[in-house]
Design a protein around this motif. Structure first.
Motif, short mmCIF file in Angstrom:
data_model
loop_
_atom_site.label_atom_id
_atom_site.label_comp_id
_atom_site.label_asym_id
_atom_site.label_seq_id
_atom_site.Cartn_x
_atom_site.Cartn_y
_atom_site.Cartn_z
N VAL A 152 -10.52 47.00 45.40
CA VAL A 152 -10.66 48.02 44.36
C VAL A 152 -9.30 48.36 43.77
O VAL A 152 -8.40 48.83 44.50
CB VAL A 152 -11.33 49.29 44.92
N GLY A 153 -9.13 48.14 42.47
CA GLY A 153 -7.94 48.59 41.75
C GLY A 153 -6.65 48.18 42.43
O GLY A 153 -6.41 47.01 42.72
N GLN A 154 -5.80 49.16 42.69
CA GLN A 154 -4.48 48.90 43.26
C GLN A 154 -4.45 49.19 44.77
O GLN A 154 -3.41 49.56 45.31
CB GLN A 154 -3.43 49.75 42.54
N GLU A 155 -5.58 49.01 45.43
CA GLU A 155 -5.61 49.19 46.88
C GLU A 155 -4.48 48.41 47.55
O GLU A 155 -4.23 47.24 47.22
CB GLU A 155 -6.94 48.68 47.46
N ALA A 156 -3.81 49.06 48.47
CA ALA A 156 -2.79 48.40 49.28
C ALA A 156 -3.39 48.07 50.65
O ALA A 156 -4.27 48.79 51.14
CB ALA A 156 -1.57 49.30 49.43
N TYR A 157 -2.90 46.99 51.27
CA TYR A 157 -3.47 46.51 52.52
C TYR A 157 -2.38 46.43 53.60
O TYR A 157 -1.37 45.75 53.43
CB TYR A 157 -4.13 45.14 52.32
N PRO A 204 -5.23 56.39 46.69
CA PRO A 204 -5.28 57.87 46.73
C PRO A 204 -6.70 58.37 46.96
O PRO A 204 -7.64 57.96 46.27
CB PRO A 204 -4.74 58.26 45.35
N GLY A 205 -6.84 59.20 47.98
CA GLY A 205 -8.14 59.80 48.27
C GLY A 205 -8.97 59.06 49.29
O GLY A 205 -9.99 59.59 49.76
N LEU A 206 -8.59 57.83 49.67
CA LEU A 206 -9.44 57.08 50.60
C LEU A 206 -8.65 56.02 51.35
O LEU A 206 -7.99 55.16 50.76
CB LEU A 206 -10.59 56.40 49.84
N ALA A 207 -8.75 56.08 52.67
CA ALA A 207 -8.28 55.01 53.55
C ALA A 207 -9.47 54.51 54.35
O ALA A 207 -10.27 55.30 54.85
CB ALA A 207 -7.19 55.51 54.49
N TRP A 208 -9.61 53.19 54.45
CA TRP A 208 -10.65 52.61 55.28
C TRP A 208 -10.07 51.41 56.03
O TRP A 208 -9.01 50.89 55.67
CB TRP A 208 -11.88 52.20 54.47
N GLY A 209 -10.74 51.01 57.10
CA GLY A 209 -10.23 49.92 57.91
C GLY A 209 -11.29 48.91 58.26
O GLY A 209 -12.50 49.16 58.10
N CYS A 210 -10.83 47.76 58.74
CA CYS A 210 -11.75 46.69 59.15
C CYS A 210 -11.16 45.97 60.36
O CYS A 210 -10.00 45.56 60.34
CB CYS A 210 -11.95 45.70 58.00
N PRO A 619 -0.69 60.05 52.40
CA PRO A 619 -1.56 58.98 51.87
C PRO A 619 -1.96 59.15 50.42
O PRO A 619 -2.45 58.19 49.82
CB PRO A 619 -2.79 59.07 52.79
N ASN A 620 -1.77 60.33 49.85
CA ASN A 620 -2.14 60.52 48.45
C ASN A 620 -0.95 60.42 47.51
O ASN A 620 -1.05 60.75 46.34
CB ASN A 620 -2.83 61.88 48.29
N ASP A 621 0.17 59.96 48.03
CA ASP A 621 1.38 59.76 47.22
C ASP A 621 1.63 58.27 47.07
O ASP A 621 2.20 57.63 47.96
CB ASP A 621 2.57 60.44 47.91
#
Length: 821
Positions: A152-157, A204-210, A619-621
């Protein structure tokens, strides 16, 4: 085999925590582990693989089962699970995920597919001549499962365990296969010593993991082929992964370590300074090292014994001439406050003629890995021909643990597991330089009830060896916390061992790389990590060593280590100027121990990393997302080291909030970019507003008692901090034998108030002085303690702090500081 996919949904079932879907080919099962975790499994076969006894994840039923609402249309099946909203296509089972606010994450781009495993294309390291499809064992090893997800968009991993390169891994292909990598650890390097098939995605607004729940060879294509697509590939014939809906980075790591195990609680001494070399060659050299450290007043807690302490590289032995009285040597070191950690490798010398009991008993009891023809597998490593324990068997792990009895009786404090990828040479070590010759993938492992092959257990070899060692130490010394250090590992290793990043080099680039590398390990669940300070290969300049030991002060595991043939790398090896810098850095490490030890207690309960990237706390910066060269140590300290030669200045980014320069006490308001002067001996260090930072007196060893405790208080609104102390060695803290003190700090117009709550717990502390350092821009106009005005407090103009002290009585105290701006 041609590429295949599931086809059309035939039926589905709902059985409490899970929804299972049956397709034309294969079945898909979604299990909900509480409200934040969902496990997704797909197999093209009629049944899922059975649970392994060595599984790194706890069973699904260890989590509560949430309430599920399942509905369907002609084309889709929808599952509402409180915080999560999942929609599955009836044509192939592609999964769309979102939270209750409608934010999408981890959604499939297409249905899962499977095909014959591509050994050549995978780059999987095998034996010379084995690079054919026939190198893979028959059965699930020959099937490769693939799934593509939308980025999604500019998600960083982030995460992915032990890697070279920068912090954000988007744009890379990342393989999960443990190996002893080529010298240099350069940017192009993919596989390293450890395999952690876990990542965290952030916007911004969401972190998820796998977490990909597969010990087979696997790979993540993180937008390398297509920028907007994440592809997951695994051998083993089944896709099994967990999704973690944070929605913050801290919550993702909490969820990961709920699943794979909380980090062990280290003994206090393990957080002190460690000195090592391949090798310190004899007992006189070890005694001389101890004498030098004590005479030079450089704190140290641990000396490491590399492979040359052994007799002919035989595990669990001591060289009879170089170390004739190990118990006497270790007792002498212990009297000086220094413990011993000894290296143990998995390769057991194939020696049946000298009376070596480990090889003889292990063969008689069939503890070693055997070939498909049921003869012992023999590979080369340090002792030349060697046997390798089958750690996938519980009885072997128990047997291996018992082998440490003699070392513990001699006074060894901790065990260092090396070469456990496992690293195997193509010729005897005695014949000189060699290349790697991995164990054949078809080699059987595990007991009869769950017999498998090395293709499945390879990535787990170091993990299971470390588990065997940890459990053995716990059994042999039940009242003392085990401490194990490992080179190879898999996700979940945080239960059993600390880790270091292997054979780095004395390069400025590797000093810099240690920042994202260790931060990535923390994000992946392993908090106790470090790199070889000064570098293992090559020789550092005096400037490089000085800068490295400055940064190493903040590594969770602080050890100087170097390889055979390199120059000496003790703190005094680079002349008086660098010796003084190293002494001050290591002394500061010991002052930080009350803070670091409190973080260790927090980590043991929550999994939160100690050494963590800036985005973890902000995490929102988005400005923090690619800041690989600044680190948070716990929630309070921001470290921004110098990592280029000749530099004394650098830019530092301070995120939103109040900040204080640790050295000057000067205050700043973020977000802000600063140019900071950092001469040798003064690493840029900032304290977050609201912090309560406990610092101890300088000690030469953690065996010495803490006689002074300074609480550095940095007011910013309302805040609180709880620091924890215990005996530093036993498990008594689990029974409530600890000392926990909460400090509440409040800044109001014209006044700073400090409340020390009464100490909790039954642990009795050594008598000490307690000093409050209240950092304030203007000098206070008045200070009261428990309602009584004080005249005896001091003002530190350099650090801009008011200082008051008393004998620590553990009682409640109220301090009021009057301020006029």
């Amino acid at each position: 085999m041609a590429e295949a996919n599931p086809g059309i949904l035939q039926r589905w079932e709902h059985d409490g925590r899970a929804v299972e879907l049956f397709f034309e080919q294969g079945r898909l099962r979604l299990s909900f582990l509480g409200e934040h975790i969902v496990r997704v499994r797909f197999t093209p076969e009629e049944a899922f693989s059975p649970r392994r006894s060595w599984d790194v994840a706890v069973p699904d039923d260890a989590f509560p089962a949430p309430s599920l609402e399942v509905s369907e249309t002609n084309d889709t099946l929808t599952i509402d699970a409180g915080l999560l909203h999942l929609v599955l296509s009836k044509d192939g089972g592609a999964l769309s995920c979102s939270d209750k606010e409608g934010q999408p994450f981890a959604s499939d781009e297409s249905a899962v597919s499977w095909d014959a495993a591509d050994l050549i294309g995978s780059g999987l390291q095998t034996r010379e001549g084995d690079r054919t499809p026939y190198a893979l064992p028959e059965g699930p090893a020959q099937t490769e499962v693939r799934l593509k997800k939308q980025i999604v968009g500019q998600e960083a991993y982030y995460g992915f365990g032990q890697r070279t390169g920068l912090l954000d891994r988007r744009g890379r292909k990342i393989t999960n296969w443990t190996m002893d990598p080529a010298w240099g650890h350069a940017r192009h390097l993919d596989n390293m010593y450890q395999a952690h098939p876990f990542f965290m995605a952030l916007r911004p607004g969401l972190a998820w993991g796998c977490f990909l729940h597969s010990s087979w060879y696997s790979q993540f294509d993180v937008g390398a082929t297509t920028w907007e697509t994440l592809e997951i590939i695994t051998h083993g014939g089944e896709l099994d992964y967990y999704l973690f809906y944070g929605p913050t980075p801290a919550e993702v790591v909490d969820q990961l370590t709920q699943l794979t195990g909380r980090p062990f609680m280290p003994p206090l001494w393990a957080l002190g300074y460690h000195q090592s070399r391949w090798s310190y060659m004899d007992a006189p050299e070890m005694r001389e090292l101890a004498r030098e450290f004590r005479e030079r007043e450089i704190p140290i807690d641990v000396l490491h014994f590399d492979i040359d302490y052994m007799h002919g590289y035989r595990d669990f032995t001591w060289h009879p001439e170089r170390f004739p009285d190990p118990a006497g040597l270790l007792a002498d070191l212990r009297e000086q406050g220094i413990r011993a950690v000894t290296i143990i490798d998995p390769g057991v010398k194939y020696d049946l003629h000298s009376g070596y009991p480990v090889a003889r008993e292990g063969l008689n009891q069939r503890m070693f890995i055997e070939t498909p023809e049921e003869i012992p597998f023999v590979g080369y490593c340090w002792p030349d021909a060697a046997l390798f324990p089958d750690f996938a068997q519980e009885k072997v792990r128990a047997w291996w643990g018992e082998q440490h009895k003699g070392h513990l009786e001699a006074g060894v404090a901790g065990i260092w597991n090396d070469m456990n990828e496992p690293a195997i040479f193509d010729r005897p070590f005695s014949e000189g330089f060699s290349k790697q010759k991995p164990m054949p993938l078809k080699t059987p492992q595990g007991n009869e009830e769950e017999r498998t092959t090395h293709a499945e257990t390879h990535n787990l070899y170091g993990y299971l060896m470390s588990r065997a060692t940890h459990e053995g130490l716990r059994h042999l010394r039940p009242e003392e916390r085990p401490w194990v250090l490992t080179r190879s590992a898999f996700t979940g290793i945080q239960q059993w061992a600390a880790g270091w990043m292997g054979d780095n080099s004395s390069w400025w680039e590797h000093l810099e790389m240690s920042l994202p590398q260790l931060a990535s390990m923390g994000v992946s669940g392993l908090p106790y990590v470090g790199v070889d300070i000064g570098g293992f290969f090559d020789n550092p300049s005096s400037e490089l060593f000085a800068r490295w030991v400055e940064l190493g002060t903040f590594y969770p595991f602080m050890r100087t280590h170097t390889g055979a043939g390199t120059t000496r790398q003790e703190p005094w090896s680079f002349g008086p100027e660098v010796e003084e810098i190293a002494r001050a850095a290591i002394q500061f490490r010991y002052r930080l121990l009350p803070y670091l030890y409190t973080l260790a207690h927090e980590t043991h309960l929550t999994g939160l990393p100690i050494f963590r990237p800036l985005f973890f706390d902000f995490p929102n910066d988005p400005t923090t997302y690619h800041r690989h060269d600044q680190i948070m140590v716990g929630p309070h300290l921001l470290v921004a080291p110098i990592y280029h030669p000749g530099n004394e200045y650098r830019m530092v980014y301070l995120p939103e909030g109040s900040w204080y320069d640790f050295w000057s006490g000067k205050g700043f308001t973020g977000p802000a970019q600063l140019t900071v002067h950092a001469p040798l001996g003064r690493i840029p260090l900032f304290v977050r507003g609201g912090a309560v930072l406990p610092l101890g007196n300088v000690r030469q060893s953690t065996m010495e008692p803490l006689t002074e405790l300074a609480l550095h208080l940095y007011p910013a609104g309302d805040s609180a901090w709880r620091w924890v102390e215990d005996d530093g060695l036993s498990f008594a803290f689990k029974r409530g034998e600890l000392a926990a003190t909460t400090v509440r700090l409040s800044e109001q117009p014209g006044e700073i108030s400090v409340c020390l709550e009464a100490r909790q717990g039954s642990f009795q502390l050594h008598p000490r002085t307690l000093a409050l350092h209240i950092h304030s821009a203007p000098r206070p106009t008045s200070i009261t303690l428990d309602g009584t005005a004080l005249d005896s407090w001091q003002w530190d103009e350099t650090r801009r702090a008011a200082i008051l002290s008393w004998q620590d009585d553990g009682a409640t105290h109220d301090v009021r500081v009057g301020i006029e701006f």
